[in-house]
Design an enzyme around this catalytic site. Structure first.
Site, PDB file in Angstrom:
ATOM      1  N   GLU A 123      40.697  40.685  29.896  1.00  0.00           N
ATOM      2  CA  GLU A 123      42.094  41.244  29.861  1.00  0.00           C
ATOM      3  C   GLU A 123      42.905  39.915  29.566  1.00  0.00           C
ATOM      4  O   GLU A 123      43.895  39.991  28.900  1.00  0.00           O
ATOM      5  CB  GLU A 123      42.437  41.863  31.078  1.00  0.00           C
ATOM      6  CG  GLU A 123      43.708  42.510  31.099  1.00  0.00           C
ATOM      7  CD  GLU A 123      44.026  43.194  32.495  1.00  0.00           C
ATOM      8  OE1 GLU A 123      45.326  43.455  32.727  1.00  0.00           O
ATOM      9  OE2 GLU A 123      43.045  43.412  33.243  1.00  0.00           O
ATOM     10  N   GLU A 130      43.323  45.255  42.785  1.00  0.00           N
ATOM     11  CA  GLU A 130      43.927  46.417  42.002  1.00  0.00           C
ATOM     12  C   GLU A 130      42.845  47.116  41.075  1.00  0.00           C
ATOM     13  O   GLU A 130      42.488  47.994  41.314  1.00  0.00           O
ATOM     14  CB  GLU A 130      45.134  46.146  41.057  1.00  0.00           C
ATOM     15  CG  GLU A 130      45.437  47.314  40.503  1.00  0.00           C
ATOM     16  CD  GLU A 130      46.312  46.947  39.052  1.00  0.00           C
ATOM     17  OE1 GLU A 130      45.934  47.487  38.006  1.00  0.00           O
ATOM     18  OE2 GLU A 130      47.002  46.086  39.098  1.00  0.00           O
ATOM     19  N   HIS A 131      41.921  46.248  40.408  1.00  0.00           N
ATOM     20  CA  HIS A 131      41.042  46.481  39.506  1.00  0.00           C
ATOM     21  C   HIS A 131      39.867  47.215  40.546  1.00  0.00           C
ATOM     22  O   HIS A 131      39.303  48.402  40.228  1.00  0.00           O
ATOM     23  CB  HIS A 131      40.269  45.536  38.839  1.00  0.00           C
ATOM     24  CG  HIS A 131      41.040  45.281  37.425  1.00  0.00           C
ATOM     25  ND1 HIS A 131      40.427  45.519  36.397  1.00  0.00           N
ATOM     26  CD2 HIS A 131      42.230  45.082  37.205  1.00  0.00           C
ATOM     27  CE1 HIS A 131      41.327  44.886  35.216  1.00  0.00           C
ATOM     28  NE2 HIS A 131      42.480  44.906  35.748  1.00  0.00           N
TER      29      HIS A 131
END
Length: 447
Positions: free
Chosen positions: A121, A44-45
């Site tokens: 994160e 996704e990143h």
């Protein structure tokens, strides 16, 4: 549906000249290969990196220059990308989204630094947040064998080993038009969306996509407890979770009644838990329940409570369990069911007024194996739920004897060790009554 198998949904809402453009992929963290935990979220990143047409980061910069906002999110069951833009920018974002569906270009220079971003994160959002850390541990105890027990972001030791080849393999395996859903909501019509979707997404060739075959969670008869003690905890909390069916798996007949049950037991300031534990007994500052039947596999029904200052956690847990057992034993009333259904139906009406609400509803449903008709029929299916059905669902779920209980507690205050007088028969350090207690962060204790 396009000729290449991509599903397309249009939700017209012409209140303002704005649209939400979303592409949903029918793949999430629960579809990852064992040992590659976190690859769905990592990709996704990476989808914001370079394509044949765009430089790394240029996708979001173009959206922002055109007055829009974009982002993405990953769950266990799907990954979605969205842009909120003016209606006349629809073609722009659709062209860019189709470009990265087909033409993502990854290099070690872009992949490896982003892996460090994901690790950071995880440190910030989970490892440094006691409540999120407990959620992760409780989830792992709920699903010991099923991949729902692996965190969406992944375990740190596995994230650190992910490579460009891993990301490319996941991308080429799952990111195909025949495994995707396009949802466009807002000031737009089917007649406007269809030619654009055919122009940009239509030429992308379909590919064979693996079946979503997942292991089943075996039955565990033992009740499980997860206790996290952390020096950062200022507000203790308690949660009690039960395995529950979803729309797709388990005793699906209970899915709609369980939504009504959750509203009755823990749906706000008029719910049973709030009235009893917060208002009447003054044991808690908050109390409620949570249940979502949208999972591709089975779901979870949970009850949550935070104590008032000075309230003993054992007393609070006993009061919570008493209320849940009362529901199983005595059932709910016709008046409670009618009121709960009215509130749920009103919430659905409010959600439909927004652009994002309908787009989310259709996207989640289609990405987890349900249909447009299922979404549109939700109000009628909730309205048809009976008292008998709610009570049967309560017995089936809250009557289970193997819940998982999670406790978030402050760490014991570290005491200085007492200094005994120097005597020939003095006890060794750390063995006497004045010895310091164990370390202040006792995480992941499972009983």
């Amino acid at each position: 549906m396009l000729d290449n198998g991509m599903q397309v949904v249009v939700v017209t809402n012409q209140r303002v000249p704005v649209i939400t453009h979303m592409v949903w992929y029918k793949v999430g963290a629960a579809d990852e290969e064992t040992g590659k935990g976190g690859i769905a979220h990592f990709l996704e990143h990476l989808m914001f990196k370079a394509t044949d047409e765009l430089k790394p980061g240029e996708f979001s910069r173009i959206v922002a220059r055109n007055g829009g906002r974009d982002n993405a999110f990953t769950s266990w069951d799907y990954t979605a990308y969205f842009q909120n833009v003016a209606a006349d920018r629809l073609e722009l974002v659709m062209r860019m989204e189709a470009d990265r569906m087909a033409n993502l270009r990854l290099t070690d220079e872009t992949v490896l630094p982003e892996r460090d971003v994901v690790l950071e994160e995880r440190r910030q959002r989970t490892e440094n947040e006691p409540g999120d850390k407990l959620s992760e541990l409780v989830q792992a105890s709920m699903f010991v064998h099923h991949p729902y027990g692996t965190p969406i972001i992944g375990w740190a030791n596995e994230i650190a080993k992910l490579t460009r080849d891993d990301a490319n393999q996941f991308y080429h395996t799952w990111y195909a038009p025949n495994n995707a859903v396009l949802v466009v909501a807002g000031d737009v019509t089917v007649e406007q969306v269809r030619p654009l979707a055919e122009k940009y997404f239509g030429p992308i060739a379909p590919r064979p996509v693996p079946a979503r075959i997942r292991v089943e969670e075996p039955p565990f008869e033992a009740e499980r407890r997860v206790i996290l003690r952390d020096a950062e905890v200022r507000q203790p909390s308690l949660r009690r979770l039960y395995h529950a069916p979803s729309y797709n798996r388990g005793e699906t007949v209970h899915a709609y009644p369980l939504q009504v049950l959750s509203e009755i037991v823990g749906g706000g300031a008029t719910s049973r838990l709030y009235r009893s534990l917060v208002v009447e007994q003054r044991l808690a500052t908050s109390a409620g329940t949570g249940y979502s039947p949208d999972a591709f596999d089975t779901s979870v029904f949970g009850a949550y409570v935070s104590p008032n200052a000075g309230v003993d956690m054992d007393k609070l847990e006993a009061a919570l369990v008493e209320q849940l057992e009362k529901v199983v034993r005595d059932g709910v009333t016709a008046e409670e069911v009618a009121t709960a259904k009215t509130r749920l139906e009103r919430e659905a009406i409010f959600a439909r007024d927004s652009l994002r609400g309908p787009a989310m509803s259709f996207g989640v449903a289609l990405a987890t194996g349900r249909t447009v008709e299922d979404v549109e029929a939700w109000p009628e299916r909730i309205a048809s739920v009976t008292v008998e059905q709610v009570n049967a669902a309560a017995r089936a779920v809250l009557g289970q004897t193997n819940p998982v209980t999670g406790l978030l507690l402050p760490a014991p205050v570290r005491q200085a060790a007492a200094q005994p007088d120097a005597q020939p028969d003095a006890q060794p350090p750390g063995t006497g009554a004045g010895a310091a207690p164990s370390r202040s962060n006792d995480s992941g204790v499972i009983r």
